[in-house]
Design a protein around this motif. Structure first.
Motif, PDB file in Angstrom:
ATOM      1  N   GLU A 156      -4.969  42.113  -6.953  1.00 48.16           N
ATOM      2  CA  GLU A 156      -5.219  42.968  -8.043  1.00 48.16           C
ATOM      3  C   GLU A 156      -6.302  44.068  -7.562  1.00 48.16           C
ATOM      4  O   GLU A 156      -6.089  45.195  -8.247  1.00 48.16           O
ATOM      5  CB  GLU A 156      -6.329  41.941  -8.817  1.00 48.16           C
ATOM      6  CG  GLU A 156      -5.547  40.720  -9.428  1.00 48.16           C
ATOM      7  CD  GLU A 156      -6.231  39.611  -9.968  1.00 48.16           C
ATOM      8  OE1 GLU A 156      -5.665  38.883 -10.803  1.00 48.16           O
ATOM      9  OE2 GLU A 156      -7.342  39.358  -9.636  1.00 48.16           O
TER      10      GLU A 156
ATOM     11  N   GLY B 238      -2.152  35.205 -17.952  1.00 50.06           N
ATOM     12  CA  GLY B 238      -1.118  34.497 -18.998  1.00 50.06           C
ATOM     13  C   GLY B 238      -1.485  35.225 -20.322  1.00 50.06           C
ATOM     14  O   GLY B 238      -2.557  35.210 -20.565  1.00 50.06           O
TER      15      GLY B 238
ATOM     16  N   ILE C 282      -5.864  26.791 -14.785  1.00 53.65           N
ATOM     17  CA  ILE C 282      -5.028  27.166 -15.430  1.00 53.65           C
ATOM     18  C   ILE C 282      -4.131  26.113 -16.600  1.00 53.65           C
ATOM     19  O   ILE C 282      -4.054  25.188 -16.265  1.00 53.65           O
ATOM     20  CB  ILE C 282      -3.835  27.873 -14.411  1.00 53.65           C
ATOM     21  CG1 ILE C 282      -4.455  28.664 -13.546  1.00 53.65           C
ATOM     22  CG2 ILE C 282      -2.381  28.109 -14.928  1.00 53.65           C
ATOM     23  CD1 ILE C 282      -3.625  29.220 -12.247  1.00 53.65           C
TER      24      ILE C 282
ATOM     25  N   GLU D 282      -5.047  34.237 -21.337  1.00 48.85           N
ATOM     26  CA  GLU D 282      -6.204  33.409 -20.721  1.00 48.85           C
ATOM     27  C   GLU D 282      -6.178  33.742 -19.097  1.00 48.85           C
ATOM     28  O   GLU D 282      -5.102  34.123 -18.704  1.00 48.85           O
ATOM     29  CB  GLU D 282      -5.714  31.791 -20.842  1.00 48.85           C
ATOM     30  CG  GLU D 282      -4.550  31.418 -20.188  1.00 48.85           C
ATOM     31  CD  GLU D 282      -4.742  29.947 -19.797  1.00 48.85           C
ATOM     32  OE1 GLU D 282      -4.849  29.186 -20.530  1.00 48.85           O
ATOM     33  OE2 GLU D 282      -4.348  29.332 -18.542  1.00 48.85           O
TER      34      GLU D 282
ATOM     35  N   ARG E 283      -6.812  42.862 -18.694  1.00 48.10           N
ATOM     36  CA  ARG E 283      -5.890  42.267 -18.012  1.00 48.10           C
ATOM     37  C   ARG E 283      -4.474  42.628 -18.280  1.00 48.10           C
ATOM     38  O   ARG E 283      -4.114  43.148 -19.286  1.00 48.10           O
ATOM     39  CB  ARG E 283      -5.909  40.769 -18.658  1.00 48.10           C
ATOM     40  CG  ARG E 283      -7.040  40.033 -18.233  1.00 48.10           C
ATOM     41  CD  ARG E 283      -7.502  39.292 -16.954  1.00 48.10           C
ATOM     42  NE  ARG E 283      -8.430  38.852 -16.551  1.00 48.10           N
ATOM     43  CZ  ARG E 283      -8.625  38.193 -15.389  1.00 48.10           C
ATOM     44  NH1 ARG E 283      -7.678  37.861 -14.549  1.00 48.10           N
ATOM     45  NH2 ARG E 283      -9.981  37.878 -14.956  1.00 48.10           N
TER      46      ARG E 283
HETATM   47  O1  LIG Z   1      -0.930  27.309  -8.861  1.00 48.92           O
HETATM   48  C1  LIG Z   1      -0.345  28.266  -8.019  1.00 48.92           C
HETATM   49  O2  LIG Z   1       0.341  27.764  -7.134  1.00 48.92           O
HETATM   50  C2  LIG Z   1      -0.622  29.670  -8.095  1.00 48.92           C
HETATM   51  C3  LIG Z   1       0.278  30.473  -7.409  1.00 48.92           C
HETATM   52  C4  LIG Z   1      -0.159  31.879  -7.594  1.00 48.92           C
HETATM   53  C5  LIG Z   1      -1.403  32.124  -7.801  1.00 48.92           C
HETATM   54  C6  LIG Z   1      -2.168  31.220  -8.389  1.00 48.92           C
HETATM   55  C7  LIG Z   1      -3.491  31.409  -8.995  1.00 48.92           C
HETATM   56  O3  LIG Z   1      -4.341  30.906  -9.206  1.00 48.92           O
HETATM   57  C8  LIG Z   1      -3.831  32.948  -9.559  1.00 48.92           C
HETATM   58  C9  LIG Z   1      -4.560  32.911 -10.772  1.00 48.92           C
HETATM   59  C10 LIG Z   1      -5.136  34.293 -11.073  1.00 48.92           C
HETATM   60  O4  LIG Z   1      -4.362  34.963 -11.809  1.00 48.92           O
HETATM   61  C11 LIG Z   1      -4.971  34.753 -13.304  1.00 48.92           C
HETATM   62  N1  LIG Z   1      -4.260  34.244 -13.994  1.00 48.92           N
HETATM   63  C12 LIG Z   1      -2.745  34.718 -14.286  1.00 48.92           C
HETATM   64  N2  LIG Z   1      -2.090  34.020 -15.067  1.00 48.92           N
HETATM   65  C13 LIG Z   1      -2.762  32.959 -15.396  1.00 48.92           C
HETATM   66  C14 LIG Z   1      -2.796  32.066 -16.577  1.00 48.92           C
HETATM   67  O5  LIG Z   1      -1.481  31.762 -17.004  1.00 48.92           O
HETATM   68  N3  LIG Z   1      -3.723  31.378 -16.723  1.00 48.92           N
HETATM   69  C15 LIG Z   1      -5.137  31.203 -16.150  1.00 48.92           C
HETATM   70  N4  LIG Z   1      -5.194  32.300 -15.251  1.00 48.92           N
HETATM   71  C16 LIG Z   1      -4.103  33.103 -14.986  1.00 48.92           C
HETATM   72  C17 LIG Z   1      -6.331  34.055 -13.005  1.00 48.92           C
HETATM   73  O6  LIG Z   1      -7.405  34.933 -13.357  1.00 48.92           O
HETATM   74  C18 LIG Z   1      -6.521  33.723 -11.412  1.00 48.92           C
HETATM   75  O7  LIG Z   1      -7.544  34.630 -11.046  1.00 48.92           O
HETATM   76  C19 LIG Z   1      -1.936  29.956  -8.479  1.00 48.92           C
END
Ligand SMILES: O=C(O)c1cccc(C(=O)CC[C@H]2O[C@@H](n3cnc4c(=O)[nH]cnc43)[C@H](O)[C@@H]2O)c1
Length: 204
Positions: free
Chosen positions: A12, A66, A132, A152, A174
């Motif tokens: 990012e 998301g 998440i 979110e 975002r």
């Molecule tokens: O769960 C995993 O294996 C995984 C793989 C890749 C990345 C992650 C992260 O934890 C990155 C999360 C990061 O991105 C934001 N984010 C993006 N989509 C969402 C979502 O649907 N819900 C919550 N956070 C999200 C978040 O701000 C983190 O910084 C995990």
């Protein structure tokens, strides 16, 4: 104007760097994932820079997120009207009671919308969660609890809390990498989201 842009991860930060304009002094902080790391890291950075005579004027949380189905699409830019901590309160058996209702503060911090007036995108509340959302059922529940939420992520409320306590205006920008719901990380479109993030920072 001195701007602190806070990102959770290096990818990012690189996307923000690519959209940087020479009109403003802009520092990029990689704070780590989640609201606790975001709050601690942002507060420390604001304080250290202030002590060095390099005080910030504005704090922006920028990253991927998301989106709630039907409220935004993959690659869209989301601009926060409020940053809302969706897990701060009491998880009663029959409903979630936000912290506001029991008199221990608020789970909502308003975003400064003047800062983002030139950024094109979908405007609405952006939720912060430490976990998440990993199922369509949980996503439907959150969408019902927060009809004005567009997406979110995991850091906004933490960054906003640090900015608010330092008396600084805050904005959350975002870009959508996935839909909130069933966990399918392979389906996340980081490429589209990071490209949109560069474009949004250029417009800031
Ligand atoms: O769960 C995993 O294996 C995984 C793989 C890749 C990345 C992650 C992260 O934890 C990155 C999360 C990061 O991105 C934001 N984010 C993006 N989509 C969402 C979502 O649907 N819900 C919550 N956070 C999200 C978040 O701000 C983190 O910084 C995990």
């Amino acid at each position: 104007m001195r701007i602190l842009v806070v990102c959770a991860v290096a990818e990012e930060a690189q996307a923000v760097e690519a959209g940087r304009s020479l009109r403003h002094e802009l520092d990029i902080l990689v704070c780590g994932v989640g609201p606790a790391a975001a709050a601690a890291s942002t507060a420390r950075t604001i304080a250290e820079n202030s002590h060095m005579g390099r005080a910030y004027d504005v704090v922006v949380n920028a990253g991927i997120c998301g989106a709630f189905q039907g409220r935004a699409r993959i690659g869209d830019v989301l601009i926060g009207t409020d940053s809302v901590h969706a897990e701060l309160g009491v998880a009663l058996p029959w409903r979630f009671q936000p912290i506001d209702e029991i008199g221990f503060g608020t789970n909502r911090i308003g975003c400064n919308t003047v800062l983002t007036v030139a950024v094109e995108g979908v405007r609405g509340e952006i939720l912060t969660l430490a976990s998440i959302t990993g199922s369509d059922g949980q996503a439907a529940n959150l969408a019902h609890r927060y009809p004005d939420a567009v997406g979110e992520a995991m850091e906004g409320f933490g960054v906003a809390t640090a900015a608010q306590q330092a008396g600084l205006p805050f904005a959350e920008i975002r870009t959508v990498s996935n839909f909130v719901g069933d966990r399918n990380v392979e389906g996340w479109d980081w490429g589209s989201a990071l490209k949109s993030l560069t474009g949004a920072i250029r417009e800031l």
